[in-house]
Design an enzyme around this catalytic site. Structure first.
Site, mmCIF file in Angstrom:
data_model
loop_
_atom_site.group_PDB
_atom_site.id
_atom_site.type_symbol
_atom_site.label_atom_id
_atom_site.label_comp_id
_atom_site.label_asym_id
_atom_site.label_seq_id
_atom_site.Cartn_x
_atom_site.Cartn_y
_atom_site.Cartn_z
ATOM 1 N N PHE A 6 0.842 -1.195 0.000
ATOM 2 C CA PHE A 6 0.000 0.000 0.000
ATOM 3 C C PHE A 6 0.874 1.240 0.000
ATOM 4 C CE2 PHE A 6 -2.431 3.345 2.294
ATOM 5 C CZ PHE A 6 -3.422 3.523 1.332
ATOM 6 N N TYR A 8 0.981 5.443 0.116
ATOM 7 C CA TYR A 8 0.200 6.609 0.541
ATOM 8 C C TYR A 8 1.008 7.905 0.460
ATOM 9 C CZ TYR A 8 2.785 5.756 4.875
ATOM 10 O OH TYR A 8 3.787 5.549 5.800
ATOM 11 N N GLY A 9 2.298 7.793 0.141
ATOM 12 C CA GLY A 9 3.167 8.961 -0.005
ATOM 13 C C GLY A 9 3.693 9.045 -1.426
ATOM 14 N N SER A 10 4.995 9.261 -1.561
ATOM 15 C CA SER A 10 5.582 9.442 -2.894
ATOM 16 C C SER A 10 5.474 8.198 -3.765
ATOM 17 C CB SER A 10 7.052 9.862 -2.773
ATOM 18 O OG SER A 10 7.807 8.861 -2.111
ATOM 19 N N GLU A 87 12.548 3.483 1.957
ATOM 20 C CA GLU A 87 11.685 3.777 3.101
ATOM 21 C C GLU A 87 12.433 3.586 4.425
ATOM 22 O OE1 GLU A 87 7.847 4.352 1.830
ATOM 23 O OE2 GLU A 87 9.687 5.107 0.912
#
Length: 216
Positions: A6, A8-10, A87
């Site tokens: 999943f 949700y950022g870049s 990450e």
């Protein structure tokens, strides 16, 4: 082996790894916040950027994208190795249910979807900045910059990505507006004052026929 992730950022607009399928949807009981420091991409140790992480909050949803990686253990391993490097500020991996449509009795489209999150504790997670007043966050985002670009570009890209998938994030929009105010005030502060002179009166005649343009 099949890996679901999943984003949700870049990763929503720039995944950077080889994937086989992308689905727009959301996860439940999480919301997107800009509470995580980035000191090596869009910020520095002295002036860290603020980037996205997830905050657990009952009853909320966070829209983004789910990526599927399939085709064998080596392909999955390569994707995970890339994500671990990229990450690195996130100290937790969580498995969540992923949904494609909103509804009270909706069944998840995919279960066991991997998401990178961070521990909201400054003592155990050195990258966790925590919440701050929106004006303070906006000043930090407006000025932070690193080897991969500036922090405001990250925020504006996030704003556009959510618009493009049809699920704008009110929190992102509010923060982006405040950053634009900071940038505008900075420009106005550097702009030399113009003298308050009267403008000369100009009488305009009719445009020549060749200059008329059909604007339809």
């Amino acid at each position: 082996m099949v890996l679901w992730l999943f984003a949700y950022g870049s990763l929503v607009w720039n995944p950077g790894f080889d994937f086989d399928e992308k689905i727009i949807g959301f996860i439940k009981d999480y919301r997107r916040v800009f509470d995580l420091a980035c000191i090596d991409h869009r910020g520095t140790p002295k002036n860290p950027a603020r980037t996205c992480t997830l905050e657990a909050q009952q009853g909320t949803v966070c829209w983004g994208a789910a990526y599927c990686v399939k085709g064998g253990i080596e392909k999955e391993k390569a994707a995970l190795q890339y994500l671990e490097r990229r990450e690195c500020e996130y100290d937790k991996k969580t498995l969540v249910d992923f949904y494609k449509q909103e509804g009270a009795a909706l069944e998840p489209a995919v279960t066991g979807v991997l998401v990178f999150t961070s521990t909201p504790d400054k003592a155990t997670n050195r990258y966790y900045l925590g919440p701050a007043p929106v004006q303070e966050m906006a000043r930090q985002i407006a000025t932070a910059s690193g080897p991969c670009g500036n922090n405001r570009e990250y925020l504006f890209s996030m704003e556009k990505a959510m618009f493009d998938i049809g699920h704008e994030d009110d929190y992102v929009i509010e923060l982006a507006k405040e950053v634009r105010k900071v940038l505008l005030s900075g420009l106005q502060g550097r702009r030399p004052a113009m003298p308050n002179l009267p403008l000369p009166f100009m009488q305009l005649g009719p445009l020549p026929e060749a200059a008329l343009v059909d604007s339809r």
